[in-house]
Design an enzyme around this catalytic site. Structure first.
Site, PDB file in Angstrom:
ATOM      1  N   SER A   1       0.838  -1.211   0.000  1.00 11.21           N
ATOM      2  CA  SER A   1       0.000   0.000   0.000  1.00 11.21           C
ATOM      3  C   SER A   1       0.869   1.256   0.000  1.00 11.21           C
ATOM      4  O   SER A   1       0.348   2.369  -0.014  1.00 11.21           O
ATOM      5  CB  SER A   1      -0.936  -0.004   1.213  1.00 11.21           C
ATOM      6  OG  SER A   1      -0.201  -0.181   2.405  1.00 11.21           O
TER       7      SER A   1
ATOM      8  N   THR B   1     -39.645  24.954 -11.809  1.00 10.39           N
ATOM      9  CA  THR B   1     -39.952  23.633 -11.273  1.00 10.39           C
ATOM     10  C   THR B   1     -40.114  22.761 -12.507  1.00 10.39           C
ATOM     11  O   THR B   1     -40.647  23.214 -13.535  1.00 10.39           O
ATOM     12  CB  THR B   1     -41.245  23.601 -10.426  1.00 10.39           C
ATOM     13  OG1 THR B   1     -42.355  23.945 -11.253  1.00 10.39           O
ATOM     14  CG2 THR B   1     -41.170  24.594  -9.258  1.00 10.39           C
ATOM     15  N   HIS B   2     -39.621  21.553 -12.433  1.00 10.38           N
ATOM     16  CA  HIS B   2     -39.615  20.652 -13.605  1.00 10.38           C
ATOM     17  C   HIS B   2     -38.863  21.285 -14.782  1.00 10.38           C
ATOM     18  O   HIS B   2     -39.139  20.960 -15.931  1.00 10.38           O
ATOM     19  CB  HIS B   2     -41.043  20.276 -14.047  1.00 10.38           C
ATOM     20  CG  HIS B   2     -41.946  19.915 -12.916  1.00 10.38           C
ATOM     21  ND1 HIS B   2     -42.113  18.620 -12.478  1.00 10.38           N
ATOM     22  CD2 HIS B   2     -42.725  20.683 -12.109  1.00 10.38           C
ATOM     23  CE1 HIS B   2     -42.959  18.605 -11.451  1.00 10.38           C
ATOM     24  NE2 HIS B   2     -43.340  19.849 -11.203  1.00 10.38           N
TER      25      HIS B   2
ATOM     26  N   SER C   1     -12.895  23.934 -28.169  1.00 14.53           N
ATOM     27  CA  SER C   1     -13.014  22.646 -28.845  1.00 14.53           C
ATOM     28  C   SER C   1     -11.848  22.495 -29.810  1.00 14.53           C
ATOM     29  O   SER C   1     -11.414  23.462 -30.432  1.00 14.53           O
ATOM     30  CB  SER C   1     -14.343  22.597 -29.606  1.00 14.53           C
ATOM     31  OG  SER C   1     -14.249  21.695 -30.688  1.00 14.53           O
TER      32      SER C   1
ATOM     33  N   GLU D   1     -19.264  20.950 -16.004  1.00 10.58           N
ATOM     34  CA  GLU D   1     -19.570  19.568 -16.395  1.00 10.58           C
ATOM     35  C   GLU D   1     -18.831  18.558 -15.528  1.00 10.58           C
ATOM     36  O   GLU D   1     -19.394  17.539 -15.120  1.00 10.58           O
ATOM     37  CB  GLU D   1     -19.191  19.349 -17.863  1.00 10.58           C
ATOM     38  CG  GLU D   1     -20.111  20.071 -18.820  1.00 10.58           C
ATOM     39  CD  GLU D   1     -19.642  19.904 -20.249  1.00 10.58           C
ATOM     40  OE1 GLU D   1     -20.031  18.914 -20.885  1.00 10.58           O
ATOM     41  OE2 GLU D   1     -18.861  20.750 -20.725  1.00 10.58           O
TER      42      GLU D   1
ATOM     43  N   TYR E   1      -9.369  -6.436  12.820  1.00  8.02           N
ATOM     44  CA  TYR E   1      -8.698  -5.973  11.605  1.00  8.02           C
ATOM     45  C   TYR E   1      -8.665  -7.074  10.558  1.00  8.02           C
ATOM     46  O   TYR E   1      -8.438  -8.242  10.859  1.00  8.02           O
ATOM     47  CB  TYR E   1      -7.249  -5.523  11.917  1.00  8.02           C
ATOM     48  CG  TYR E   1      -6.537  -5.041  10.655  1.00  8.02           C
ATOM     49  CD1 TYR E   1      -6.700  -3.738  10.201  1.00  8.02           C
ATOM     50  CD2 TYR E   1      -5.759  -5.917   9.893  1.00  8.02           C
ATOM     51  CE1 TYR E   1      -6.091  -3.304   9.033  1.00  8.02           C
ATOM     52  CE2 TYR E   1      -5.145  -5.496   8.716  1.00  8.02           C
ATOM     53  CZ  TYR E   1      -5.321  -4.185   8.294  1.00  8.02           C
ATOM     54  OH  TYR E   1      -4.730  -3.772   7.126  1.00  8.02           O
TER      55      TYR E   1
ATOM     56  N   GLN F   1      -7.367  -2.078   4.314  1.00 12.92           N
ATOM     57  CA  GLN F   1      -6.400  -1.254   3.588  1.00 12.92           C
ATOM     58  C   GLN F   1      -7.066  -0.540   2.405  1.00 12.92           C
ATOM     59  O   GLN F   1      -6.566   0.464   1.911  1.00 12.92           O
ATOM     60  CB  GLN F   1      -5.266  -2.158   3.104  1.00 12.92           C
ATOM     61  CG  GLN F   1      -4.169  -1.458   2.362  1.00 12.92           C
ATOM     62  CD  GLN F   1      -2.986  -2.395   2.104  1.00 12.92           C
ATOM     63  OE1 GLN F   1      -2.246  -2.736   3.022  1.00 12.92           O
ATOM     64  NE2 GLN F   1      -2.836  -2.834   0.869  1.00 12.92           N
TER      65      GLN F   1
ATOM     66  N   LYS G   1      -8.164   3.593   2.123  1.00  7.96           N
ATOM     67  CA  LYS G   1      -7.400   4.817   1.887  1.00  7.96           C
ATOM     68  C   LYS G   1      -7.583   5.443   0.516  1.00  7.96           C
ATOM     69  O   LYS G   1      -7.767   6.656   0.395  1.00  7.96           O
ATOM     70  CB  LYS G   1      -5.918   4.554   2.140  1.00  7.96           C
ATOM     71  CG  LYS G   1      -5.613   4.450   3.605  1.00  7.96           C
ATOM     72  CD  LYS G   1      -4.251   3.870   3.862  1.00  7.96           C
ATOM     73  CE  LYS G   1      -4.279   3.074   5.150  1.00  7.96           C
ATOM     74  NZ  LYS G   1      -5.134   1.872   5.098  1.00  7.96           N
TER      75      LYS G   1
HETATM   76  N1  ARG Z   1      -1.110  -1.234   5.168  1.00  6.17           N
HETATM   77  C1  ARG Z   1      -2.028  -1.755   6.129  1.00  6.17           C
HETATM   78  C2  ARG Z   1      -3.350  -0.991   6.047  1.00  6.17           C
HETATM   79  O1  ARG Z   1      -3.356   0.021   5.471  1.00  6.17           O
HETATM   80  C3  ARG Z   1      -1.464  -1.595   7.477  1.00  6.17           C
HETATM   81  C4  ARG Z   1      -1.980  -2.554   8.472  1.00  6.17           C
HETATM   82  C5  ARG Z   1      -1.473  -3.896   8.219  1.00  6.17           C
HETATM   83  N2  ARG Z   1      -1.771  -4.738   9.313  1.00  6.17           N
HETATM   84  C6  ARG Z   1      -1.582  -6.035   9.240  1.00  6.17           C
HETATM   85  N3  ARG Z   1      -1.901  -6.725  10.290  1.00  6.17           N
HETATM   86  N4  ARG Z   1      -1.151  -6.613   8.150  1.00  6.17           N
HETATM   87  O2  ARG Z   1      -4.349  -1.421   6.549  1.00  6.17           O
END
Ligand code: ARG
Length: 472
Positions: free
Chosen positions: A33, A169-170, A291, A304, A331, A336, A339
């Site tokens: 990541s 409206t509409h 254009s 747009e 977890y 991951q 993000k």
């Molecule tokens: N890169 C991982 C994430 O964003 C970090 C956590 C990883 N944890 C693990 N137990 N492998 O979630």
């Protein structure tokens, strides 16, 4: 430094001990990541500093060790901010990379950084810190766009004669509305967005640090101390929840998706307003595009794309919710996937807000075209019905009478005013309501679209805007 610390410093996975061989290239390619979580580096360092300080205060690490780690973290900070940090192939994510480097720099002390901590609470902490800072910037961008709408509205209000256009409206002409009323309508929606983002900020202000992998620690760590050091309003109450909770990401994505929907609606209107058919506004050249083939074109691409990006922002929300829905506690690596949509939504909506603010502030309103359209006879139809109501006619009957009058004007091609003045129930006095400027002046109920009730709305708008500026 023990042999194991050396291995990590030399680039083996933090978790290499349990494994006879290193990770395959395919595994790394699929699971890293680092390319996208790099931007958490400063927050990761902030989290580590607080964690190590807490370990020192709790008597888990001695002062010399805490000092050595701190010096190493400062060096990593310098390397990161100057762009000199060297990543290695084994850096799975930013958290791994920083710990690896701290261990290289501080040896045995560095190898103690992760005491009583897991990447699970570490990543959740860094992400919350990131959100606390970046969402404030989004809110600022929202309020700047509100400022622009407010400024353009005030400018229209300051004109000698009322500036109005048809309200729809509409997408059919309905009744005239002040331009300022229309612009502030979007401003109110955006202020609710800012308010919602503030709410999300208040709820996410919880430190997960100290939850460990999922169940806390056997060491005498002090999560409350970590929370205080990091400036969080409180520490987590349940370790399982702390490491698996991504509600704050979902909430932010939801609020940004709705914000995106509001920007999309503004965008759609500006596409219409700047078309030759409407002709209500002209974009500044710097905020329009041409254009490649059609020499005459001047396109409203910002408007747009503000409309188009809403699909992506909604997609980021539904993507994350779908990722979360099947996850058992606590977890899972699936998390991951939180993000990229978060970073993307924040980046995209910020650019949209800034571009729209520039587009709206620099555009020219064709107020003569607006007012001309707002003076169309049919926009006074409701006033004719209400004139009859004031003379005791039940509204439903008044509505039917005026409806017939409108139909007859259309069918005969005679001006509405003429048909009205000749009508037995209406006459010359009623026909005055069709005069240019009459309908807008008659919109006089609280919160309505006319000039006599706009000053009080402007005050409430300004009050809400300053409340939001002060909030948080
Ligand atoms: N890169 C991982 C994430 O964003 C970090 C956590 C990883 N944890 C693990 N137990 N492998 O979630």
């Amino acid at each position: 430094m023990s042999e194991n610390d050396d291995s990590v410093a030399a680039g083996k996975a933090l978790w290499h001990g349990r494994f006879a061989t290193g990770p395959s290239e395919e595994l790394m390619a699929f699971t890293v990541s680092l390319p996208f979580d790099k931007r958490l580096w400063a927050d990761d360092i902030t989290g580590s500093r607080a964690h190590v300080a807490m370990l020192g205060v709790s008597g888990i690490l001695d002062g010399a060790t805490v000092g050595a780690i701190d010096v190493a973290l400062t060096q990593v900070h310098d390397e990161m901010s100057s762009g000199h940090f060297e990543f290695v192939a084994s850096d799975e994510d930013i958290h791994t990379a920083i710990e690896r480097r701290v261990t290289q720099i501080a040896g045995d002390a560095g190898a103690r950084l992760h005491t009583g901590r897991s990447r699970n609470d570490q990543v959740a902490t860094a992400l919350r810190l990131w959100c606390k800072r970046e969402i404030r910037v989004v809110i600022d961008n929202v309020l700047s766009l509100v400022d622009v709408l407010h400024a353009r509205a005030s400018e229209a209000d300051a004109a000698k004669d009322p500036v109005y256009l048809p309200g729809y409206t509409h997408l059919q002409r309905a009744q005239p509305v002040l331009l300022s009323h229309h612009l502030r309508a979007h401003g109110w929606a955006l202020m609710r967005d800012a308010d919602r983002l503030f709410d999300a900020l208040a709820r996410l202000d919880v430190s997960p640090l100290g939850a460990g992998a999922l169940a806390g620690s056997s060491l005498p760590i002090d999560p409350q101390r970590s929370a205080d050091l990091l400036g969080f309003a409180k520490a987590f109450d349940n370790s399982l929840d702390a490491v698996s909770d991504r509600d704050f990401v979902a909430e932010i994505l939801a609020h940004i998706a709705l914000l995106g929907v509001h920007l999309s609606r503004i965008g759609e209107e500006w596409v219409l307003w700047t078309s030759e058919e409407f002709g209500f506004a002209i974009l500044d050249d710097a905020y329009a595009t041409g254009s490649s083939m059609l020499p005459q074109k001047k396109n409203a691409d910002i408007a747009e794309l503000a409309r188009g990006k809403a699909g992506r922002l909604i997609g980021n929300l539904t993507g994350l919710l779908t990722t979360l829905k099947g996850l058992p506690l606590a977890y899972n690596r699936d998390l991951q996937e939180d993000k990229e949509p978060l970073f993307d939504s924040v980046d995209q909506v910020r650019r949209a807000l800034i571009a729209l603010a520039g587009m709206v502030s620099s555009a020219t309103f064709k107020t003569d075209v607006m007012v001309h359209a707002g003076n169309a006879d049919s926009l006074a139809a409701t006033d004719l019905a209400e004139w009859l109501v004031e003379r005791g006619v039940p509204f439903r009957r008044a509505h039917a009478i005026v409806g017939e009058v409108v139909r007859s004007a259309i069918n005969t091609g005679n001006p509405l005013a003429e048909v009205v003045s000749q009508h037995a129930d209406l006459g010359d006095e009623a026909a005055q309501l069709i005069a240019p400027g009459s309908a807008i002046r008659r919109r006089r109920s609280r919160g309505g679209a006319g000039p006599s009730v706009s000053a009080d709305q402007t005050t409430r708008f300004r009050d809400e805007l300053s409340r939001l500026r002060r909030r948080g």
